[in-house]
Design a protein around this motif. Sequence first.
Motif, mmCIF file in Angstrom:
data_model
loop_
_atom_site.group_PDB
_atom_site.id
_atom_site.type_symbol
_atom_site.label_atom_id
_atom_site.label_comp_id
_atom_site.label_asym_id
_atom_site.label_seq_id
_atom_site.Cartn_x
_atom_site.Cartn_y
_atom_site.Cartn_z
ATOM 1 N N ALA A 204 0.833 -1.213 0.000
ATOM 2 C CA ALA A 204 0.000 0.000 0.000
ATOM 3 C C ALA A 204 0.859 1.251 0.000
ATOM 4 O O ALA A 204 0.559 2.227 -0.699
ATOM 5 C CB ALA A 204 -0.921 -0.006 1.215
ATOM 6 N N ALA A 205 1.951 1.222 0.770
ATOM 7 C CA ALA A 205 2.828 2.393 0.840
ATOM 8 C C ALA A 205 3.562 2.613 -0.480
ATOM 9 O O ALA A 205 3.623 3.735 -0.993
ATOM 10 C CB ALA A 205 3.816 2.229 1.990
ATOM 11 N N VAL A 206 4.122 1.537 -1.029
ATOM 12 C CA VAL A 206 4.914 1.657 -2.249
ATOM 13 C C VAL A 206 4.059 2.110 -3.424
ATOM 14 O O VAL A 206 4.484 2.942 -4.244
ATOM 15 C CB VAL A 206 5.612 0.316 -2.561
ATOM 16 N N TYR A 207 2.836 1.590 -3.499
ATOM 17 C CA TYR A 207 1.966 1.923 -4.625
ATOM 18 C C TYR A 207 0.978 3.046 -4.304
ATOM 19 O O TYR A 207 0.081 3.328 -5.103
ATOM 20 C CB TYR A 207 1.214 0.673 -5.092
ATOM 21 N N GLY B 106 6.046 4.501 6.209
ATOM 22 C CA GLY B 106 6.013 5.766 5.493
ATOM 23 C C GLY B 106 4.645 6.364 5.280
ATOM 24 O O GLY B 106 4.451 7.177 4.374
ATOM 25 N N PHE B 107 3.667 5.996 6.106
ATOM 26 C CA PHE B 107 2.368 6.650 5.998
ATOM 27 C C PHE B 107 1.848 6.951 7.401
ATOM 28 O O PHE B 107 2.330 6.386 8.395
ATOM 29 C CB PHE B 107 1.360 5.828 5.181
ATOM 30 N N LEU C 179 -3.324 4.480 8.616
ATOM 31 C CA LEU C 179 -3.667 3.505 9.644
ATOM 32 C C LEU C 179 -4.449 4.191 10.755
ATOM 33 O O LEU C 179 -4.010 5.196 11.300
ATOM 34 C CB LEU C 179 -2.402 2.867 10.222
ATOM 35 N N VAL C 180 -5.620 3.640 11.069
ATOM 36 C CA VAL C 180 -6.430 4.119 12.188
ATOM 37 C C VAL C 180 -6.507 3.006 13.225
ATOM 38 O O VAL C 180 -6.917 1.892 12.908
ATOM 39 C CB VAL C 180 -7.857 4.510 11.736
#
Length: 384
Positions: free
Chosen positions: A198-201, A236-237, A269-270
């Motif tokens: 998810a982070a990379v894309y 990274g998010f 992320l929650v």
Amino acid sequence: MTAETSTARGASRRTSNGRKRSTRARNRPEMVQLLTPEGERVEHPDYALDPTPEELRGLYRDMVLTRRFDAEATTLQRQGELGLWPSELGQEAAQIGSGRALREDDYVFPTYREHGVAWCRGVDPTSLLGMFRGVNHGGWDPNEHNFHLYTIVIGSQTLHATGYAMGVAKDGADAAVVAYFGDGASSQGDVAEAFTFAAVYNAPVIFFCQNNQWAISEPTERQSRVPIYQRAQGYGFPGVRVDGNDVLAVLAVTRAATEHVRTGQGPMLVEAFTYRMGAHTTNDDPTRYRDKEELEAWEAKDPLLRMRRLLEQEKLADDDYFAELERESDALARRVRETIRTMPDPDSMSIFENVYADGHALVDEERAQYAAYLASFADHEEGR
């Protein structure tokens, strides 16, 4: 200007790694809360919410009805009508608050406990019971409600959601995708892989963790050395922790998260910090691994109790409203009982269908063996 004055005005200070962090950021509460357990509204600098009285009553109604349905399903399992039931007791605010924050075109990938989210997506509560009665693999069309079938395998739905979100991005749509999972699932490799992809894309997916403090009998401190929401930093998010028993805070945070992912800023992320007040499933006995005092402390933070206190203190609902809601919940319980007891049993041999597109010798052999096994019971009855 003195150092003290500068600090008081929000000047930056350096952290241990040399980066600057404002005093305002450091003084912000770790957990977002808009409604205290006493039913009092509080403000948060980043998550404003101004619901109408009708919206407040609607959120309370959602939580009351889903709790009643959940209680009825638990009773039905105890009476032998269901093989198993995973209760959501105590997690209603986390589910209703997040579910009501979504648009119709958003897509949800649940675990097996998101009964409140299913309610928000328009899935008939009785449709959730078929799988736990063993009559189907899920009683609703996922694409009709943008609500995927329940996932029993722990954590795998986060990968499904990430892949779907990557497709949404490639299609140029602005829909949000939400993957629900628990604190125990956060230790699964599938979840770590989903975070990475998810982070990379830059996938428009919200990872919604309901931290109910217990992964069956394992407490959260055995799952992570840091708060779960902080794990997002390593990928990274952003991550945020919200009071999962505060339906208003969950609604505000989830709305902000959907805006974040819709606008191309990548995943988020929650962590909804809540509590499972019942058993993990009806096969579990939580009294063997958690203290009575812990349960009582969390019962004082009951999401329904604090919302009712708000409605009463602000005079947003009267006795007639609560009485009518009780009648509505009784009617829902009756419908659930009637539906489950009239639900037809499936054909025992249908388990062998839809395994392969074409015939398969091994499946044919197993079908014949199982048919002979079932026939043996009929022979036994005839011989009595």
